[in-house]
Scaffold this motif. Structure first.
Motif, short mmCIF file in Angstrom:
data_model
loop_
_atom_site.label_atom_id
_atom_site.label_comp_id
_atom_site.label_asym_id
_atom_site.label_seq_id
_atom_site.Cartn_x
_atom_site.Cartn_y
_atom_site.Cartn_z
N THR A 189 26.08 -7.11 -39.25
CA THR A 189 26.01 -8.50 -38.79
C THR A 189 24.61 -9.05 -38.99
N LYS A 228 23.04 -10.51 -36.69
CA LYS A 228 22.35 -10.15 -35.46
C LYS A 228 21.64 -8.79 -35.59
N ASP A 229 22.36 -7.81 -36.10
CA ASP A 229 21.77 -6.47 -36.20
C ASP A 229 20.69 -6.42 -37.27
N THR A 271 18.82 -8.84 -38.30
CA THR A 271 17.66 -9.58 -37.80
C THR A 271 16.89 -8.76 -36.77
N LYS A 272 17.65 -8.13 -35.86
CA LYS A 272 17.00 -7.36 -34.80
C LYS A 272 16.17 -6.21 -35.39
N THR A 302 18.16 -13.45 -31.66
CA THR A 302 17.95 -12.01 -31.39
C THR A 302 16.69 -11.44 -32.02
N GLU A 317 29.82 -15.29 -37.77
CA GLU A 317 29.18 -14.38 -36.79
C GLU A 317 29.82 -14.74 -35.44
N LEU A 344 28.52 -15.15 -31.57
CA LEU A 344 27.56 -16.19 -31.14
C LEU A 344 28.15 -17.09 -30.07
#
Ligand code: CP
Length: 359
Positions: free
Chosen positions: A87, A89-90, A92-93, A118, A333, A336
């Motif tokens: 994802t 999110k992952d 980016t983190k 994130t 995504e 969200l």
């Protein structure tokens, strides 16, 4: 929802003085680049380019290298774990835990804001689908400051793909913050500027007119911002072909323009400006692309130093309501929060892509 970091998702998240100051800093960097050669010593910038780019990606990388920093990243998600289904999110983190600033380009509207939710470092929007492109606008502001000496009292023609043109949306929002700018929106009926951007122009006290002929208005313009008809944004080849080649700036049209017209284009161009126009001193799009390095140097050094918390989502989730824009990041995504700003009693605006919805 707050973030520990200061991001650049949309210039209008900040006061005019903030981003106009970055453009002024860029003008100084342009004059005295050596003064800034160690501003980012020891810092790392990650570039996550989920969509093709030449100028934005390489000018960001050049900017960080010229500030003394280093770079990591990918320019093709197919060679990263995105291809395995990771994802946003992952990704980016993880990548933000390796870096001091993260620059993201993505084909889907709202992706940069989603990444900022994130990220463990500041995020810069390097273009999110057909939505916004704030660092191109910083580049455009630097070019206008240098070439016109002002950002106000200008008649600005924007020609071509105004509906999906993220550079156009960001530029209209920014230039409408300066006194007495007039916008001449030159497009076919199918490619008109979205209503929400027109409303911002009016709310900021500027005016616009919508026309379909470049020939009829070129002589009135101080700035002509040409854009590419973006094949990748159309639902079908047929729709693209019906719009392609509608507007072509050539030397004949240039004979009707003011002597001090400034012709800009975010590039890449296909055939909307003929090669002969490149020899006209009013054609400034290559200088504009070069200014992108100075604009991004100014932005990177500012955002890395100012790590103030920022509010990313200001609205709220409405039970059972999702964004009606099929190109909004909330559809791909799905974790969200589907957050909307309320604009009056019956109008909601998606916080990621600005799509409006009546309730
Ligand atoms: N102006 C611009 O965004 O160009 P690239 O797509 O090459 O980055």
């Amino acid at each position: 929802m707050y973030s520990e970091y200061q991001h650049l998702i949309d210039l209008s998240d900040y006061p005019v003085e903030w981003w106009n100051g970055i453009a002024d800093l860029a003008v100084d960097i342009r004059k005295n680049p050596e003064k800034y050669a160690h501003e980012c010593d020891g810092k790392i910038m990650a570039t996550l380019f989920y969509e093709p780019s030449t100028r934005t990606q390489m000018s960001f990388q050049t900017a960080m290298l010229r500030l003394g920093g280093r770079i990591i990243g990918f320019d093709n998600p197919a060679t990263s774990s995105v291809s395995k289904g990771e994802t946003l999110k992952d990704t980016t983190k993880i990548v933000s835990s390796y870096s001091d600033v993260l620059v993201i380009r993505h084909p889907v509207s709202g992706a940069a804001k989603a990444a900022a939710l994130t990220a463990g470092c500041p995020v810069i929007n390097a273009g999110d689908g057909g939505h916004l492109h704030p660092t191109q606008t910083l580049t455009d502001l630097v070019t206008l400051k240098v070439e016109k000496g002002r950002l106000d009292n200008l008649t600005i023609g924007l020609c071509g793909d105004l509906i999906y043109g993220r550079t156009v949306h960001s530029l209209c929002k920014a230039m409408s913050c300066f006194n007495n700018n007039k916008f001449v929106l030159i497009s076919t009926p199918e490619l008109k500027l979205p209503s929400y951007v027109k409303d911002i122009i009016l709310a900021n006290g500027c005016t616009f007119e919508e026309v379909s002929s470049l020939d009829e208005v070129i002589g009135t313009l101080d700035v002509l911002y040409m854009t590419r008809i973006q094949k990748e944004r159309f639902a079908s080849e047929e729709e693209y072909l019906s719009q392609k080649d509608t507007y072509i700036l050539d030397t004949k049209k240039m004979t009707h323009a003011k002597y001090d017209l400034v012709v800009l284009h975010p590039l890449p161009r296909v055939d909307e400006i003929t090669n002969e126009v490149d020899r006209d001193p009013r054609a400034l799009y290559f200088k504009q692309a070069k200014n992108g390095v100075f604009a991004r140097m100014a932005l990177i050094m500012t955002i890395i130093k100012n790590q103030n918390p920022s509010e990313i989502l200001k609205g709220r989730v409405y039970e059972g309501i999702s964004c009606s824009n099929p190109h909004c990041i909330t559809h791909s995504e799905t974790y969200l929060p589907k957050s909307f700003r309320s604009n009056g009693d019956t109008l909601l605006e998606c916080e990621y892509c600005d799509e409006r919805k009546l309730i």
